[in-house]
Design a protein around this motif. Sequence first.
Motif, mmCIF file in Angstrom:
data_model
loop_
_atom_site.group_PDB
_atom_site.id
_atom_site.type_symbol
_atom_site.label_atom_id
_atom_site.label_comp_id
_atom_site.label_asym_id
_atom_site.label_seq_id
_atom_site.Cartn_x
_atom_site.Cartn_y
_atom_site.Cartn_z
ATOM 1 N N ARG A 113 -1.600 46.124 35.105
ATOM 2 C CA ARG A 113 -0.385 45.496 34.937
ATOM 3 C C ARG A 113 0.432 45.818 36.037
ATOM 4 O O ARG A 113 0.435 46.886 36.777
ATOM 5 N N VAL A 114 1.593 44.679 36.017
ATOM 6 C CA VAL A 114 2.307 44.962 37.135
ATOM 7 C C VAL A 114 3.799 44.496 36.628
ATOM 8 O O VAL A 114 3.951 43.852 35.508
ATOM 9 N N ASP A 115 4.930 44.792 37.217
ATOM 10 C CA ASP A 115 6.188 44.996 36.538
ATOM 11 C C ASP A 115 6.727 43.802 37.814
ATOM 12 O O ASP A 115 6.703 44.213 38.955
ATOM 13 N N TYR A 116 7.269 42.449 37.266
ATOM 14 C CA TYR A 116 7.833 41.728 37.963
ATOM 15 C C TYR A 116 9.127 41.124 37.583
ATOM 16 O O TYR A 116 8.893 40.804 36.207
ATOM 17 N N ARG A 117 10.336 41.373 38.024
ATOM 18 C CA ARG A 117 11.455 41.112 37.371
ATOM 19 C C ARG A 117 11.886 41.683 36.037
ATOM 20 O O ARG A 117 12.233 40.949 35.319
ATOM 21 N N GLY A 118 11.356 42.745 35.838
ATOM 22 C CA GLY A 118 11.786 43.468 34.851
ATOM 23 C C GLY A 118 10.921 43.270 33.643
ATOM 24 O O GLY A 118 10.902 43.722 32.358
ATOM 25 N N THR A 119 9.694 42.583 33.902
ATOM 26 C CA THR A 119 8.562 42.222 32.671
ATOM 27 C C THR A 119 7.445 42.699 33.373
ATOM 28 O O THR A 119 7.116 42.298 34.517
ATOM 29 N N THR A 120 6.532 43.225 32.383
ATOM 30 C CA THR A 120 5.104 43.404 32.824
ATOM 31 C C THR A 120 4.140 42.376 32.547
ATOM 32 O O THR A 120 4.349 41.480 31.487
ATOM 33 N N TRP A 121 3.286 41.961 33.612
ATOM 34 C CA TRP A 121 2.389 41.282 33.495
ATOM 35 C C TRP A 121 1.120 41.580 33.586
ATOM 36 O O TRP A 121 0.803 42.634 34.314
ATOM 37 N N GLU A 122 -0.137 41.224 33.060
ATOM 38 C CA GLU A 122 -1.185 41.433 33.197
ATOM 39 C C GLU A 122 -1.555 40.846 34.672
ATOM 40 O O GLU A 122 -1.155 39.686 35.053
ATOM 41 N N ALA A 123 -2.329 41.554 35.272
ATOM 42 C CA ALA A 123 -2.642 41.273 36.792
ATOM 43 C C ALA A 123 -4.329 41.511 37.110
ATOM 44 O O ALA A 123 -4.835 42.430 36.632
ATOM 45 N N GLU A 124 -4.675 40.623 37.904
ATOM 46 C CA GLU A 124 -6.007 40.951 38.512
ATOM 47 C C GLU A 124 -6.082 40.577 40.040
ATOM 48 O O GLU A 124 -5.031 40.255 40.736
ATOM 49 N N SER A 125 -7.052 41.380 40.627
ATOM 50 C CA SER A 125 -7.024 41.367 42.112
ATOM 51 C C SER A 125 -8.639 41.513 42.430
ATOM 52 O O SER A 125 -9.508 42.026 41.750
ATOM 53 N N GLY A 126 -9.180 40.964 43.611
ATOM 54 C CA GLY A 126 -10.597 41.231 44.100
ATOM 55 C C GLY A 126 -10.568 42.486 44.684
ATOM 56 O O GLY A 126 -11.679 42.895 44.916
#
Length: 150
Positions: A113-126
């Motif tokens: 999870r990441v915080d972007y502009r005050g909202t948490t988002w599911e995130a993925e990376s290699g």
Amino acid sequence: MDSLQDWLKPQLIWFGLGVVLLLLEFANPGVVLIFFALGAWLVALLCMTVEISLNLQLGGFVVSSVVLLLVFRNRIKGRIERPRPAAGGGESDEFVGGRALVTREIRSGRSGRVDYRGTTWEAESGERIPAGAAVEILDKENLTLTVKKI
């Protein structure tokens, strides 16, 4: 009884209808009912100056409301709404290049999870990215951001 008759004057009824329509526009914004509120207020003004029949009042209301709607709706709506991306672009364009902060570790093959502009988002990376690291957003697919470590 005279006070009731004062409240049943056509101009007050049309004015009240305009207020109700305006409040309904605020409750359910669609930039439509505001023009019917304006039409009701125009009829109220007309009733204040000239005594006209109910049929002319209703006709004036419908005609003025529809004309106002057709002439001004797109202009007003265009100023209120956020501009849409150009063809070929997408909703993700506003995210791409943005910076976010990892709040839950991202592992290769598993989302975090990441915080972007005050909202948490599911995130993925290699790659593995620990919590607390700064990342750059590469893409957005539905509700998942693809990120890389900065």
